[in-house]
Enzyme design. Structure first.
Site, mmCIF file in Angstrom:
data_model
loop_
_atom_site.group_PDB
_atom_site.id
_atom_site.type_symbol
_atom_site.label_atom_id
_atom_site.label_comp_id
_atom_site.label_asym_id
_atom_site.label_seq_id
_atom_site.Cartn_x
_atom_site.Cartn_y
_atom_site.Cartn_z
ATOM 1 N N LYS A 190 -0.339 10.003 1.027
ATOM 2 C CA LYS A 190 -0.321 11.271 1.762
ATOM 3 C C LYS A 190 0.823 11.280 2.776
ATOM 4 C CE LYS A 190 -5.255 12.078 1.497
ATOM 5 N NZ LYS A 190 -6.511 11.822 2.182
ATOM 6 N N ASP B 140 0.852 -1.199 0.000
ATOM 7 C CA ASP B 140 0.000 0.000 0.000
ATOM 8 C C ASP B 140 0.884 1.244 0.000
ATOM 9 O OD1 ASP B 140 -2.623 -1.253 0.245
ATOM 10 O OD2 ASP B 140 -1.895 -1.913 2.194
HETATM 11 C C1 LIG Z 1 -1.991 -2.600 -2.716
HETATM 12 S S1 LIG Z 1 -2.371 -4.204 -2.166
HETATM 13 C C2 LIG Z 1 -1.421 -5.229 -3.290
HETATM 14 C C3 LIG Z 1 -1.977 -6.618 -3.407
HETATM 15 C C4 LIG Z 1 -1.206 -7.550 -4.348
HETATM 16 N N1 LIG Z 1 0.140 -7.787 -3.880
HETATM 17 C C5 LIG Z 1 -1.194 -7.026 -5.756
HETATM 18 O O1 LIG Z 1 -0.095 -6.746 -6.278
HETATM 19 O O2 LIG Z 1 -2.262 -6.942 -6.374
HETATM 20 C C6 LIG Z 1 -1.423 -4.340 -0.665
HETATM 21 C C7 LIG Z 1 -1.935 -5.407 0.261
HETATM 22 O O3 LIG Z 1 -1.036 -5.556 1.340
HETATM 23 C C8 LIG Z 1 -1.760 -5.906 2.501
HETATM 24 N N2 LIG Z 1 -0.918 -5.567 3.657
HETATM 25 C C9 LIG Z 1 -0.555 -4.336 4.052
HETATM 26 N N3 LIG Z 1 0.212 -4.383 5.157
HETATM 27 C C10 LIG Z 1 0.331 -5.703 5.472
HETATM 28 C C11 LIG Z 1 0.980 -6.394 6.522
HETATM 29 N N4 LIG Z 1 1.654 -5.749 7.472
HETATM 30 N N5 LIG Z 1 0.890 -7.747 6.551
HETATM 31 C C12 LIG Z 1 0.181 -8.400 5.605
HETATM 32 N N6 LIG Z 1 -0.453 -7.798 4.576
HETATM 33 C C13 LIG Z 1 -0.389 -6.463 4.510
HETATM 34 C C14 LIG Z 1 -3.046 -5.093 2.387
HETATM 35 O O4 LIG Z 1 -4.097 -5.682 3.125
HETATM 36 C C15 LIG Z 1 -3.283 -5.084 0.878
HETATM 37 O O5 LIG Z 1 -4.221 -6.055 0.483
#
Ligand SMILES: C[S@@+](CC[C@H](N)C(=O)[O-])C[C@H]1O[C@@H](n2cnc3c(N)ncnc32)[C@H](O)[C@@H]1O
Length: 219
Positions: free
Chosen positions: A127, A123
């Protein structure tokens, strides 16, 4: 023990609209069979972090049949989609942690279980006031380093310019821990290494953005 602080809290959505109907209890029952519980010695593990709809875990499981993929994601719709694909494609080497990757790293307890860690499109939190929510930090790379096996590698993809800038700073600050393998500008394309298009890869390229792909090797 990894101390709980702001940077290892988990932000963002847990469920999408589609699965409002499923209760948490039903969800727990569905994922129970696939749930990550423990790490065993002499097993090869790949840590797939923030797997979204699970495309990367399926890809990695097929490419690495003798290794176990630990897929970390709290997003319920994504995990249900991953389980559907595991079943349809008869895959038996994925374990799912429906939560924060820090829980898995805590269980790993610096025992160097992981040969590779994949972080595809973390993610971006664009911001400035949310930068501190970002997963990748210098401290995170340090913690990961403790849990990677000899010559272990970290693969990172992002389409966010400001996140790229920050990650490069984090790489610089951990230069005694990792060698950045693909520093030449012509070597920064995900598809040159893995034939893998995730939801967020497609989202970026549809907008005409070419994501950056970084490869780090543990020193
Ligand atoms: C922008 S999405 C990308 C999903 C996938 N990797 C893609 O390329 O389509 C980022 C994902 O990371 C997960 N995420 C964020 N921080 C995390 C953490 N500390 N542990 C596990 N998952 C996490 C979020 O829930 C989100 O679904």
């Amino acid at each position: 023990m990894i101390s709980k602080n702001y940077s290892n809290r988990l932000f963002g959505r847990t469920r999408g609209r589609a699965n409002k109907k499923i209760t948490l209890k039903d969800y727990q029952n569905i994922i129970e069979k696939y749930q990550f519980k423990e790490l065993k010695k002499n097993n090869g593990y790949i840590l797939d972090i923030g797997t979204g709809y699970g495309e990367s875990s399926i890809y990695l499981a097929k490419k690495n049949k003798n290794k176990t993929i630990i897929s970390c994601e709290k997003y319920i719709d994504g995990n249900l989609n991953l389980i559907k694909n595991i079943n349809e494609q008869c895959i038996d080497n994925i374990k799912l942690h429906s939560g924060n990757v820090y829980d898995v790293l805590e269980k790993s307890n610096k025992k160097k279980f992981f040969e590779f860690a994949f972080i595809l499109f973390p993610d971006p939190w664009p911001k400035k006031k949310h930068f501190k929510r970002r997963l990748i930090t210098t401290n995170f790379l340090r913690i990961l380093h403790h849990n990677l096996s000899i010559n272990g590698q970290v693969f990172i993809a992002t389409d966010s310019i400001s996140y790229t800038r920050q990650i490069l700073k984090n790489i610089y600050e951990t230069k005694n821990l990792y060698k950045w393998i693909n520093q030449n500008q012509i070597h920064l394309k995900l598809l040159d290494y893995f034939n893998l298009k995730t939801k967020f890869y497609n989202k970026a390229t549809k907008l005409g953005v070419e994501p950056i792909f970084l490869i780090l090797k543990k020193i």
